[in-house]
Structures are given as structure tokens and as C-alpha cells.
Design a protein around this motif. Structure first.
Motif, short mmCIF file in Angstrom:
data_model
loop_
_atom_site.label_atom_id
_atom_site.label_comp_id
_atom_site.label_asym_id
_atom_site.label_seq_id
_atom_site.Cartn_x
_atom_site.Cartn_y
_atom_site.Cartn_z
N ILE A 44 14.78 71.50 21.34
CA ILE A 44 16.25 71.99 21.21
C ILE A 44 16.23 71.86 19.70
N ARG A 45 16.79 73.05 18.93
CA ARG A 45 16.58 73.00 17.73
C ARG A 45 17.87 72.10 17.12
N GLN A 46 17.72 71.83 16.08
CA GLN A 46 18.79 70.72 15.10
C GLN A 46 20.04 71.59 14.88
N LEU A 47 19.75 72.86 14.56
CA LEU A 47 20.67 73.44 13.73
C LEU A 47 21.25 74.81 14.84
N GLY A 48 21.00 74.69 15.97
CA GLY A 48 21.56 75.78 16.73
C GLY A 48 21.19 77.19 16.23
N THR A 49 22.18 78.01 15.96
CA THR A 49 21.95 79.46 15.61
C THR A 49 21.45 79.48 14.04
N THR A 50 21.66 78.47 13.49
CA THR A 50 21.49 78.38 11.85
C THR A 50 20.20 79.11 11.41
N TYR A 51 19.27 79.08 12.40
CA TYR A 51 17.83 79.77 12.06
C TYR A 51 17.98 81.40 11.90
N LEU A 52 19.04 81.96 12.33
CA LEU A 52 19.07 83.38 12.32
C LEU A 52 19.75 83.65 10.81
N TYR A 233 26.61 74.34 7.44
CA TYR A 233 26.90 73.99 9.00
C TYR A 233 27.95 75.09 9.27
N PHE A 234 28.97 75.55 8.67
CA PHE A 234 29.93 76.65 8.81
C PHE A 234 29.78 77.91 8.39
N HIS A 235 28.59 78.19 7.75
CA HIS A 235 28.22 79.31 7.42
C HIS A 235 28.89 80.55 8.50
N PRO A 236 29.57 81.37 7.74
CA PRO A 236 30.18 82.69 8.83
C PRO A 236 29.26 83.22 9.52
N VAL A 237 27.99 83.61 8.96
CA VAL A 237 27.17 84.54 9.78
C VAL A 237 26.40 83.71 10.89
N SER A 238 26.19 82.23 10.79
CA SER A 238 25.62 81.50 11.73
C SER A 238 26.59 81.39 12.76
N SER A 240 28.73 83.55 13.70
CA SER A 240 28.94 85.33 14.24
C SER A 240 27.61 84.93 15.44
N ALA A 241 26.67 84.46 15.12
CA ALA A 241 25.64 84.43 16.08
C ALA A 241 26.06 83.29 17.18
N GLU A 242 26.74 82.24 16.95
CA GLU A 242 27.12 81.40 17.72
C GLU A 242 28.25 82.04 18.66
N VAL A 243 29.16 82.57 18.10
CA VAL A 243 30.05 83.57 18.97
C VAL A 243 29.53 84.44 20.00
N ILE A 244 28.53 85.15 19.44
CA ILE A 244 27.73 86.08 20.42
C ILE A 244 27.20 85.11 21.68
N LEU A 245 26.34 84.02 21.20
CA LEU A 245 25.70 83.17 22.14
C LEU A 245 26.88 82.62 23.28
N MET A 246 27.80 82.45 22.78
CA MET A 246 28.90 81.98 23.61
C MET A 246 29.38 82.98 24.44
N ARG A 315 19.44 89.97 16.12
CA ARG A 315 20.36 89.84 14.94
C ARG A 315 21.14 90.79 14.30
N ARG A 316 21.64 91.59 15.45
CA ARG A 316 22.69 92.65 15.22
C ARG A 316 23.98 91.83 15.50
N LEU A 317 24.50 91.28 14.31
CA LEU A 317 25.69 90.19 14.62
C LEU A 317 26.81 90.81 14.36
N PHE A 318 28.04 90.20 14.78
CA PHE A 318 29.37 90.63 14.52
C PHE A 318 29.42 90.41 12.93
N GLN A 319 30.57 91.55 12.45
CA GLN A 319 31.02 91.26 10.91
C GLN A 319 32.24 90.47 11.37
N TYR A 320 32.63 89.96 10.07
CA TYR A 320 33.64 88.86 9.87
C TYR A 320 34.82 89.32 9.19
N ALA A 321 36.12 89.00 9.32
CA ALA A 321 37.07 88.86 8.10
C ALA A 321 37.93 87.80 8.29
N GLU A 322 38.54 87.48 7.22
CA GLU A 322 39.25 86.39 6.91
C GLU A 322 40.53 86.48 7.84
#
Length: 432
Positions: A44-52, A233-238, A240-246, A315-322
């Protein structure tokens, strides 16, 4: 000698990049580390999707748990032992609680919990008190020993000082993960003078307190935590990976409940999809299982599940906007309609996500999730709440910061914007 006080013939050590060495002399601790349930934490990774995002962030809950144990061991053996405020009979209980506090984390931790509405602390307590190898080891100390540890994890144990070492605003858990996560992500934000904090920690009646002379080291610790949350911990790209995982797990559950025939039957997930989870189902699931199924699901006939799994694995992640929900709430409805018109399912490809953190707070009677503050101990023995002495901490006390993002597949929209003016309109709305 009884099991509670039994020592190993020779001290065991783990080489550790954060604490240099982790020392184990108690037979109970050594036996707990060897159990199936604790060894599972290696997967179990400590930081979940942050490795991406931070490619070095491959460290595990196993490493972190050992680190928390070592910090608590040092606090007790080097600082608290022999002091009248500290009960040495609580030593082994506290060490075991430190070691086992994360035992119930699931694969990809918080994202997995959100999808299936789970609570890792409750699963930690179930593993401690259920029919497990960990429980069998702990019961050798005393029949009620597993329940006592579960009470510490659940913050209901009578000795609040013990609880505060594991869970408080300045606890061993935070002190380890800030330094460990900073080390493995390669950032400098999480570093603070832990050695100084350990030297100025003192046991009090209900919690750990800090000598007044250590205030600046605590300020540094709190600011380190603040920076780590927003930079790592709240990095927007991480996220994004968490959103896709969910969304992968949401889609797989939807397909299962609608009778879809998978090419590879999702046997490990069925009890989660059907909300009939047994403890063994939970313990058997780790990140290697999820990633194996993601590989298989890339080849499923369902285009959404296949695409989401391919995105996560490659790692073809979603883009994000404010996104400001207070002023742009109508925008989401408009975008959902446009996505449907364009043939893109907004349930899986248009996702809003919010991250929020409260770096430090003091006791506010009657409020939800009241926080026990950090107290400074003055030379005359008086306890003074930290923010009353520190201008730095006072400036951020009780101030919750929240960040909102909207995630979407920019690559898919951009690839078709010349052929379909609707796609161009969607992109302009998202980026406008």
C-alpha cells in the motif's frame, strides 16, 4: 519472563533513510511486524497516486508505520520514561498503537475510501480485534490488549496522553509522514527540526506539551505541514490521477450492478460493489490487485472503463481548470449538457474536485471536529496555547483554505475541435 516484557536476544534494526535506524528490542513488536496484516502494508503506497507526479514517491505504509513507531519509542524511552506524568505501564500499548495506527488503509487509501464509503480507522480496529494474526500476537500480552490498542486508534482510550502521541496536532504520525514524504518526493518543504521538538516535548496530564523555548521549532513544523499540503498532497495533477482512479472504480461497480459480463470476473471487488464486505475481503485487497485488474480492464469492451484504465496506467491524465462553485455553479450544468451533446459522458469525463486544509486550530467549544491545541509550557509551569505566543501561528489559526478544480479530457476535446465546433466551444468555456 512474561510476553509483555520479553526482549529479543539481540536488538533488530531496520535501516531507514529518515531516522537512520529503527530499533526493535521488544518481542511483541517484532512478532507484530511479521504478521500477514502488517506485511500487507508493503503493498500500500503511502501517497496513493502521487507517484504519478513525484516519481520517487513509491514508499509504503509499511515504512511510515515503522517510522511512527520509532519516533514514539524515542519520545517514551529517551524523554518520558521515569517522569511522574508518564505511566511506564503504557509503554508497550503506545508503541503497538504507533506501529499499527495505519493497519486498515486500503489500496490507494483515501480515493478507495471515498468510492466505497469506508473508514480505514474502523478497519484498523476490526483487524486488531478480529480473527487475524495481529490479534493472535497481541492477545498473548493480555486478552484485552487488542481492544485497548483499538481504543487508542479510535481516540477513546482513557489515557489521553497516550492518544495524543499517536493523534494530535503535533504527533508522531505527522512528524514522520512530513519528513518521509518530503524525502521521497524530493521537495524541501517537509523538513523541520524534529530533534529539537523531541528534546522539548514533555508529558502532561492529558497530552504532550512543548517547552516554551521550543516554540520556534514548532512554528517551523506547522509551516512545513502547511507547505506540504499545498505543494504535494493537494497537487492538482495528483488529484487528476485520483479522479480517474475513482471513476474507474465507479464504472466497474456500475457495470457489475447492471449485469455486464467482464472478460475477467472482478472477484476481489464483488463484496465492495455489493456492500457485503468481510474482513478477509478487505485484507486480501492491495494495490497490486487493483493494478492487475486495471491492466485487464484496458481490454474490456466497455469503452469508458477501457479508456479510464489506459489513462491511469499510461498517465494520460485529465487537464484541469480553476473553478469557483460560488460564482460558477451554472457553468457545470451548461458543460454537462454540452458534453452529452458531444457524445461524452460527463459522469466520467467532467469532474469537480475540492481540497481543503486547516493547518492549525485551537479549541472552539461546540464546533464540529474540535481540535485540542498545542500548548507551550512556560518556565513557571503554566500552559499557554501556541497561537497566543506565536504571531506566525496566530496568522493561520482557524483559517481553512480550499481549492476547487474542474477536470476534463483536454486531449480528446482538442483532437476533435477542428471537426466538431462543439468541442471547441467546450474548451473555450473550460479555459475561459
Amino acid at each position: 519472563m512474561d510476553y509483555k516484557h520479553e526482549k529479543l536476544f539481540e536488538e533488530k534494526v531496520f535501516k531507514d533513510p529518515v531516522h537512520r535506524y529503527i530499533h526493535v528490542r521488544d518481542k511483541v513488536i517484532w512478532d507484530v511486524i511479521g504478521t500477514r496484516e502488517f506485511q500487507r502494508l508493503r503493498r500500500i503506497r503511502q501517497l496513493g497516486t502521487t507517484y504519478l507526479v513525484f516519481h520517487g514517491a513509491e514508499h509504503s505504509r509499511f515504512q511510515h508505520s515503522l517510522g511512527v513507531y520509532e519516533i514514539v519509542r524515542r519520545i517514551i524511552d529517551d524523554g518520558f520514561s521515569g517522569r511522574t506524568e508518564w505511566n511506564d505501564e503504557e509503554r508497550l500499548l503506545t508503541l503497538c498503537a504507533a506501529l499499527l495506527h495505519d493497519l486498515g488503509h486500503g489500496p490507494f487509501s483515501h480515493a478507495f475510501e471515498k468510492v466505497f464509503t469506508l473508514d480505514h480507522e474502523k478497519f484498523t480496529q476490526e483487524i486488531l480485534t478480529g480473527d487475524t494474526e495481529v490479534n493472535e500476537v497481541l492477545r498473548r500480552v493480555s486478552p484485552d490488549f487488542p481492544e485497548k490498542i483499538a481504543d487508542v486508534i479510535g481516540k477513546t482510550y482513557p489515557d489521553k496522553l497516550v492518544v495524543s502521541l499517536i493523534s494530535s496536532q503535533i504527533d508522531a504520525d505527522r512528524m514522520d509522514y512530513l519528513q518521509r514524504d518530503a524525502y521521497y518526493t524530493g521537495v524541501s518543504y517537509g523538513h523541520f527540526d524534529m530533534e529539537r521538538i523531541l528534546r522539548v516535548m514533555r508529558p502532561a496530564e492529558e497530552q504532550v506539551v512543548i517547552k516554551f523555548s521550543g516554540m520556534h521549532a514548532v512554528e517551523d513544523y506547522i509551516m512545513s505541514r502547511y507547505q506540504m499540503y499545498w505543494q504535494v498532497y493537494f497537487h492538482p495533477v495528483s488529484r487528476s490521477a485520483e479522479v480517474i482512479l475513482m471513476k474507474i472504480l465507479h464504472r466497474a461497480r456500475h457495470l457489475h450492478t447492471s449485469g455486464y459480463r467482464f472478460q475477467h470476473d472482478p472477484i476481489p471487488f464483488k463484496s465492495f460493489f455489493e456492500r457485503t464486505i468481510e474482513l478477509e475481503d478487505y485484507i486480501s485487497l492491495d494495490e497490486s490487485v487493483l493494478l492487475t485488474y486495471f491492466q485487464w480492464w484496458r481490454n474490456e469492451k466497455d469503452e469508458i472503463l477501457s479508456d479510464l484504465c489506459d489513462r491511469f496506467l499510461n498517465r494520460r491524465l485529465f487537464q484541469y481548470a480553476e473553478f469557483d462553485p460560488a460564482t460558477e455553479y451554472r457553468k457545470i450544468g451548461e458543460l454537462e449538457s454540452l458534453f452529452k451533446e458531444a457524445g461524452i459522458d460527463p459522469e466520467y469525463y467532467l469532474v469537480t474536485d475540492s481540497s481543503s486544509d486547516l493547518p492549525y486550530d485551537f479549541y472552539r467549544p461546540g464546533e464540529e471536529n474540535e481540535r485540542v491545541p498545542i500548548y507551550l509550557q512556560t518556565p513557571n509551569g503554566e500552559l499557554r496555547e501556541l497561537s497566543r505566543s506565536s504571531e506566525i501561528v496566530d496568522a493561520i489559526s482557524g483559517k481553512r483554505r480550499t481549492d476547487h478544480k474542474i477536470y476534463f479530457p483536454e486531449d480528446r476535446l482538442a483532437a476533435n475541435r477542428d471537426d466538431n465546433p462543439l468541442y471547441d466551444k467546450i474548451l473555450r468555456m473550460l479555459k475561459g
